[in-house]
Design an enzyme around this catalytic site. Structure first.
Site, PDB file in Angstrom:
ATOM      1  CE  LYS A  61       0.661 -17.716  -2.005  1.00 42.55           C
ATOM      2  NZ  LYS A  61      -0.272 -18.849  -1.934  1.00 42.55           N
ATOM      3  CG  ASP A  88      -7.478  -3.742   3.599  1.00 40.24           C
ATOM      4  OD1 ASP A  88      -8.434  -3.447   4.344  1.00 40.24           O
ATOM      5  OD2 ASP A  88      -7.393  -3.360   2.416  1.00 40.24           O
ATOM      6  CE1 TYR A 126      -3.103  -2.936   0.086  1.00 37.97           C
ATOM      7  CE2 TYR A 126      -4.169  -1.894   1.953  1.00 37.97           C
ATOM      8  CZ  TYR A 126      -4.133  -2.886   0.984  1.00 37.97           C
ATOM      9  OH  TYR A 126      -5.144  -3.809   0.936  1.00 37.97           O
ATOM     10  CG  ASP A 132     -13.050  -5.848   4.989  1.00 37.85           C
ATOM     11  OD1 ASP A 132     -12.547  -5.138   5.878  1.00 37.85           O
ATOM     12  OD2 ASP A 132     -13.647  -5.385   4.000  1.00 37.85           O
TER      13      ASP A 132
HETATM   14  C1  IPM Z   1      -9.294  -0.150   5.925  1.00 39.46           C
HETATM   15  C2  IPM Z   1      -9.608   0.386   4.560  1.00 39.46           C
HETATM   16  C3  IPM Z   1      -8.434   1.216   4.087  1.00 39.46           C
HETATM   17  C4  IPM Z   1      -7.205   0.318   4.116  1.00 39.46           C
HETATM   18  C5  IPM Z   1      -8.610   1.888   2.711  1.00 39.46           C
HETATM   19  C6  IPM Z   1      -9.880   2.705   2.649  1.00 39.46           C
HETATM   20  C7  IPM Z   1      -7.426   2.704   2.319  1.00 39.46           C
HETATM   21  O1  IPM Z   1      -9.908  -0.641   3.697  1.00 39.46           O
HETATM   22  O2  IPM Z   1      -9.054   0.659   6.842  1.00 39.46           O
HETATM   23  O3  IPM Z   1      -9.287  -1.365   6.090  1.00 39.46           O
HETATM   24  O4  IPM Z   1      -6.961  -0.419   3.192  1.00 39.46           O
HETATM   25  O5  IPM Z   1      -6.497   0.362   5.101  1.00 39.46           O
HETATM   26 MG    MG Z   2     -10.159  -2.489   4.648  1.00 44.86          MG
END
Ligand code: IPM
Ligand code: MG
Length: 357
Positions: free
Chosen positions: A192, A248, A143, A252
């Site tokens: 990985k 990330d 990132y 989720d």
């Molecule tokens: C999170 C979000 C962010 C990230 C994005 C919006 C840049 O997905 O906080 O998980 O990837 O960190």
């Molecule tokens: Mg995220």
């Protein structure tokens, strides 16, 4: 009376609604525990682009650095989706994390007994519940790597690169081992390493640091397997440490098995500031301004702030207990309400939590 200066980054979409909910909860808990807060809003994301042409104005960075702690809603939305990468709202989020030196992101994912039926996994899989702490590296990796466009073998080409230095891996590994030490002393490092050089360095260094923590059991897991194990047997995990991108994605996934992504708070921490606290979910533009969003992830982020930034344990626990109560009493926002259950609005849910503090 103590008084803490809190920077508010409301951002876009549902950001303003959920941040305002958390502010109401903080004010109420502050009254009870004699803690004062001074809230100062700063622009970030699309809202900042609209107001001053850039997603992360200098005043925002300076304001956050001068605050005792920062509470953030969410950034981004379809209105700004076609802007170039370096002026997108998301860039501001990465930018503020980097500017504040927040290399650690703690993302706790646990199954509330009251939400067992909202968990999409079979009941026998979650019979023992789960309580996972994801330690996500937050200011390195792909990132933040070099990226761009170039002429490649097949013509037009885009590229992003992942780099991790020894220093970055060592410091996040130490945070993870310390975190594991305070919990069940079980750490899973996810990478990985069968493909990526950065992962092989990651793995090597995690094992070096492990020597300093003989009381913590550490194991490695490949990220594809980890994605599967999270839904196959989530209770095998206690603390997870992983890179920025894997964290990330896996956070989720972990959020969804708690019932809703609207439940997961996070704390972003560094060495020299008291951190930034934000829900893990995004700006949900489809329900923005409708008073429908679940404010709990942001309210729990405020509880994490009280604990990690200010060591206000009682006040933090009071918020967590109030959230437990509303859930146990069957109160639900739209993301969690099914069948006959009436969905509370953002402000109604906030009222109910405030009432139970
Ligand atoms: C999170 C979000 C962010 C990230 C994005 C919006 C840049 O997905 O906080 O998980 O990837 O960190
Ligand atoms: Mg995220």
């Amino acid at each position: 009376m103590k008084n803490y200066k809190i920077g508010l980054l409301r951002g876009d979409g549902i950001g303003p609604e959920i941040v305002d909910s958390a502010v109401r909860v903080l004010e109420a808990v502050g009254k009870k525990y004699n803690i004062g807060f001074t809230f100062t809003p700063y622009l970030i994301g699309g809202a900042a682009i609209d107001a001053c042409g850039e997603p992360l104005p200098k005043e925002t960075v300076e304001g956050c650095l001068a605050s005792d702690s920062v509470l953030l809603g969410a950034v981004g939305g379809p209105k700004w989706d076609n802007l170039a990468g370096n002026v997108r709202p998301e860039k501001a989020l990465l930018g503020i994390r980097a500017a504040m030196g927040l290399f650690t992101n703690l993302r706790p994912a646990k199954l509330y007994p009251a939400l067992k039926d909202e968990c999409p996994l079979r009941s026998d899989i979650v019979a023992n519940g789960f309580d996972i702490m994801i330690v996500r590296e937050l200011t390195g990796g792909i990132y933040f790597g070099e990226r761009g466009y170039r002429e490649g073998k097949y013509g037009e080409e885009a590229y992003d690169t992942e780099a991790y230095s020894r220093m970055e891996i060592e410091r996040i590994a130490r945070v993870a081992f310390e975190t594991a030490r305070k919990r069940n002393k079980k750490l899973t490092s996810i990478d990985k390493a069968n493909v990526l050089e950065t992962s092989r360095l990651w793995r090597k260094i995690v094992h070096e640091i492990a020597a300093e923590y003989p009381d913590v059991t550490v194991s490695d897991m490949l990220v594809d397997n980890a994605a599967m194990q999270l839904v196959r047997n989530p209770s095998q995990f206690d603390v997870i440490v992983t890179s920025n991108m894997f964290g990330d994605i896996l956070s989720d996934e972990a959020s969804q098995i708690t019932g809703s992504i609207g439940m997961l708070p996070s704390a972003s921490l560094g060495e020299s500031t008291r951190g930034l606290y934000e829900p893990i979910h995004g700006s949900a533009p489809d329900i923005a301004g409708l008073n429908k969003a679940n404010p709990i992830a942001t309210i729990l982020s405020a509880a994490m702030m009280l604990l990690y930034a200010f060591d206000e344990k009682e006040a933090s626990e009071a918020i967590v207990a109030a959230v437990d109560k509303v859930l146990n009493e069957g109160l639900r926002t739209a993301d969690l309400a099914r069948g006959e259950t009436k969905a509370l609005s953002t402000s109604e849910m906030t009222d109910e939590i405030v009432k139970r503090l």
